[in-house]
Design a protein around this motif. Structure first.
Motif, PDB file in Angstrom:
ATOM      1  N   PRO A  23      -0.709   5.071 -13.606  1.00 32.20           N
ATOM      2  CA  PRO A  23      -1.911   4.235 -13.414  1.00 32.20           C
ATOM      3  C   PRO A  23      -1.619   2.734 -13.489  1.00 32.20           C
ATOM      4  O   PRO A  23      -2.312   1.936 -12.856  1.00 32.20           O
ATOM      5  N   ALA A  24      -0.577   2.343 -14.247  1.00 34.60           N
ATOM      6  CA  ALA A  24      -0.216   0.924 -14.299  1.00 34.60           C
ATOM      7  C   ALA A  24       0.233   0.435 -12.925  1.00 34.60           C
ATOM      8  O   ALA A  24      -0.183  -0.641 -12.469  1.00 34.60           O
ATOM      9  N   PHE A  25       1.060   1.225 -12.256  1.00 30.45           N
ATOM     10  CA  PHE A  25       1.507   0.843 -10.912  1.00 30.45           C
ATOM     11  C   PHE A  25       0.356   0.902  -9.907  1.00 30.45           C
ATOM     12  O   PHE A  25       0.280   0.079  -8.988  1.00 30.45           O
ATOM     13  N   LEU A  26      -0.556   1.875 -10.085  1.00 32.03           N
ATOM     14  CA  LEU A  26      -1.715   1.955  -9.201  1.00 32.03           C
ATOM     15  C   LEU A  26      -2.593   0.718  -9.342  1.00 32.03           C
ATOM     16  O   LEU A  26      -3.098   0.181  -8.344  1.00 32.03           O
ATOM     17  N   MET A  27      -2.775   0.259 -10.575  1.00 31.67           N
ATOM     18  CA  MET A  27      -3.549  -0.950 -10.804  1.00 31.67           C
ATOM     19  C   MET A  27      -2.856  -2.164 -10.195  1.00 31.67           C
ATOM     20  O   MET A  27      -3.516  -3.093  -9.698  1.00 31.67           O
ATOM     21  N   PHE A  28      -1.528  -2.168 -10.224  1.00 32.37           N
ATOM     22  CA  PHE A  28      -0.790  -3.260  -9.610  1.00 32.37           C
ATOM     23  C   PHE A  28      -1.089  -3.337  -8.115  1.00 32.37           C
ATOM     24  O   PHE A  28      -1.366  -4.423  -7.583  1.00 32.37           O
ATOM     25  N   PHE A  29      -1.054  -2.196  -7.424  1.00 34.20           N
ATOM     26  CA  PHE A  29      -1.328  -2.192  -5.983  1.00 34.20           C
ATOM     27  C   PHE A  29      -2.800  -2.516  -5.703  1.00 34.20           C
ATOM     28  O   PHE A  29      -3.122  -3.192  -4.717  1.00 34.20           O
ATOM     29  N   LEU A  30      -3.685  -2.032  -6.583  1.00 34.05           N
ATOM     30  CA  LEU A  30      -5.112  -2.324  -6.405  1.00 34.05           C
ATOM     31  C   LEU A  30      -5.386  -3.818  -6.549  1.00 34.05           C
ATOM     32  O   LEU A  30      -6.090  -4.422  -5.721  1.00 34.05           O
ATOM     33  N   PHE A  31      -4.816  -4.434  -7.571  1.00 34.07           N
ATOM     34  CA  PHE A  31      -5.010  -5.859  -7.785  1.00 34.07           C
ATOM     35  C   PHE A  31      -4.314  -6.686  -6.705  1.00 34.07           C
ATOM     36  O   PHE A  31      -4.758  -7.800  -6.392  1.00 34.07           O
ATOM     37  N   SER A  32      -3.237  -6.180  -6.144  1.00 32.66           N
ATOM     38  CA  SER A  32      -2.579  -6.887  -5.044  1.00 32.66           C
ATOM     39  C   SER A  32      -3.518  -6.986  -3.844  1.00 32.66           C
ATOM     40  O   SER A  32      -3.614  -8.035  -3.194  1.00 32.66           O
ATOM     41  N   ALA A  33      -4.208  -5.873  -3.535  1.00 31.76           N
ATOM     42  CA  ALA A  33      -5.178  -5.899  -2.444  1.00 31.76           C
ATOM     43  C   ALA A  33      -6.345  -6.822  -2.776  1.00 31.76           C
ATOM     44  O   ALA A  33      -6.838  -7.563  -1.912  1.00 31.76           O
ATOM     45  N   PHE A  34      -6.771  -6.799  -4.041  1.00 36.39           N
ATOM     46  CA  PHE A  34      -7.870  -7.668  -4.469  1.00 36.39           C
ATOM     47  C   PHE A  34      -7.472  -9.134  -4.378  1.00 36.39           C
ATOM     48  O   PHE A  34      -8.311  -9.997  -4.078  1.00 36.39           O
ATOM     49  N   GLU A  35      -6.209  -9.445  -4.622  1.00 38.14           N
ATOM     50  CA  GLU A  35      -5.731 -10.825  -4.570  1.00 38.14           C
ATOM     51  C   GLU A  35      -5.812 -11.398  -3.158  1.00 38.14           C
ATOM     52  O   GLU A  35      -5.900 -12.616  -2.990  1.00 38.14           O
ATOM     53  N   ILE A  36      -5.766 -10.547  -2.134  1.00 40.71           N
ATOM     54  CA  ILE A  36      -5.941 -11.030  -0.762  1.00 40.71           C
ATOM     55  C   ILE A  36      -7.327 -11.644  -0.603  1.00 40.71           C
ATOM     56  O   ILE A  36      -7.490 -12.725  -0.025  1.00 40.71           O
ATOM     57  N   LEU A  37      -8.325 -10.949  -1.144  1.00 43.18           N
ATOM     58  CA  LEU A  37      -9.695 -11.466  -1.102  1.00 43.18           C
ATOM     59  C   LEU A  37      -9.816 -12.754  -1.917  1.00 43.18           C
ATOM     60  O   LEU A  37     -10.435 -13.735  -1.471  1.00 43.18           O
ATOM     61  N   ILE A  38      -9.213 -12.769  -3.095  1.00 44.92           N
ATOM     62  CA  ILE A  38      -9.266 -13.954  -3.953  1.00 44.92           C
ATOM     63  C   ILE A  38      -8.582 -15.142  -3.274  1.00 44.92           C
ATOM     64  O   ILE A  38      -9.051 -16.280  -3.342  1.00 44.92           O
ATOM     65  N   ALA A  39      -7.451 -14.882  -2.610  1.00 52.44           N
ATOM     66  CA  ALA A  39      -6.723 -15.953  -1.920  1.00 52.44           C
ATOM     67  C   ALA A  39      -7.612 -16.617  -0.871  1.00 52.44           C
ATOM     68  O   ALA A  39      -7.653 -17.853  -0.757  1.00 52.44           O
ATOM     69  N   PHE A  40      -8.332 -15.809  -0.102  1.00 50.27           N
ATOM     70  CA  PHE A  40      -9.229 -16.350   0.920  1.00 50.27           C
ATOM     71  C   PHE A  40     -10.408 -17.081   0.284  1.00 50.27           C
ATOM     72  O   PHE A  40     -10.760 -18.200   0.698  1.00 50.27           O
ATOM     73  N   LEU A  41     -11.025 -16.469  -0.718  1.00 47.13           N
ATOM     74  CA  LEU A  41     -12.205 -17.058  -1.336  1.00 47.13           C
ATOM     75  C   LEU A  41     -11.894 -18.407  -1.985  1.00 47.13           C
ATOM     76  O   LEU A  41     -12.682 -19.350  -1.890  1.00 47.13           O
ATOM     77  N   GLN A  42     -10.746 -18.503  -2.641  1.00 46.53           N
ATOM     78  CA  GLN A  42     -10.404 -19.758  -3.310  1.00 46.53           C
ATOM     79  C   GLN A  42     -10.131 -20.877  -2.303  1.00 46.53           C
ATOM     80  O   GLN A  42     -10.484 -22.029  -2.538  1.00 46.53           O
TER      81      GLN A  42
END
Length: 260
Positions: free
Chosen positions: A221-240
């Protein structure tokens, strides 16, 4: 029953010094990883812009279509709608440059093998914020003069004894609060996001390599969260990137507020 854990097997969580990463030298004049990433991104953006715009066509290809879509977002949804149709055009090159530069640098936090968001180093957002305020200040002085620009900081109709207090507060807001908040909003989001990615990645690796028995399964689950947050960071990168130029446009629009 307790077991001793060697120093080599102790988990060391990521911290602020992990973002320094000097490549050559040390101290204030060190060449850091973030500097190299910024230079590479700047050169890469310049090359892409020249290649895409060298042969513009009425029916755009994929590269021209994507670039025009991004440009249209900055020009129409930000520049024209916020600054105003009469005054927005001179600021579009600045806004488009800021948007693309921030966006690509943010995305560097999840793109292998770099995986380092330049804006997680506070000096870069601060430099961009100060650049915006130089433009805002010059535009305000050119439009109203120094006296008119300072006078505009205080709303009309206030009692005379309140004016000095309001003037000082507005001056502090203009000179300190706005640049600092514009800087910290971008820096804080990119710093915190990258810390979370490092925490899940390093934590999962530690559990997988050094965990006992069933603890190794917790790495999944730690690695799964890493991949999930990586996808979320794409959205954050655009929003910021979007929020940064949105606020920059709002500040610039104040110079022309009497025309709206």
């Amino acid at each position: 029953m307790t077991t001793e854990v060697s120093a080599a097997e102790e988990f060391v969580p990521p911290s602020a010094p992990d973002f320094w990463q000097p490549l050559v030298g040390d101290g204030a004049f060190a060449l850091t990883r973030s500097m190299v990433v910024m230079v590479l991104v700047t050169i890469g953006l310049a090359v892409v812009m020249m290649l895409v715009t060298r042969r513009l066509a009425v029916v755009p290809g994929r590269g021209q279509f994507r670039l025009e879509g991004m440009y249209g977002l900055v020009r129409n949804s930000i520049g024209r709608d916020i600054i105003g149709s009469a005054h927005f055009k001179p600021y579009i090159p600045l806004l488009f440059t800021l948007f693309t530069l921030i966006l690509v640098n943010n995305l560097m936090g999840i793109i292998p093998p770099i995986q380092f968001p330049t804006m997680s180093r506070i000096g870069f957002p601060l430099a961009l914020a100060l650049g915006v305020y130089v433009v805002y200040l010059v535009a305000g002085v050119r439009r109203r003069g120094i006296g008119g620009f300072l006078k505009n900081l205080v709303p009309s109709g206030l009692p005379l004894f309140v004016v000095p207090v309001v003037f000082v507060l507005e001056l502090v807001t203009f000179l300190i609060t706005r640049p600092v908040t514009l800087t910290l909003r971008l820096f804080g989001n990119m710093f915190a996001g990258h810390i979370l990615l490092l925490l899940f990645a390093l934590g999962g690796e530690f559990l997988l390599l050094h965990g006992d028995g069933l603890l190794k399964l917790v790495s999944i689950p730690a690695f799964l969260m890493f991949f999930l947050f990586s996808a979320f960071e794409i959205l954050i990168a655009f929003l910021q990137a979007y929020v940064f130029i949105l606020l920059a446009s709002i500040y610039i629009a104040e110079v022309y507020a009497d025309d709206h």
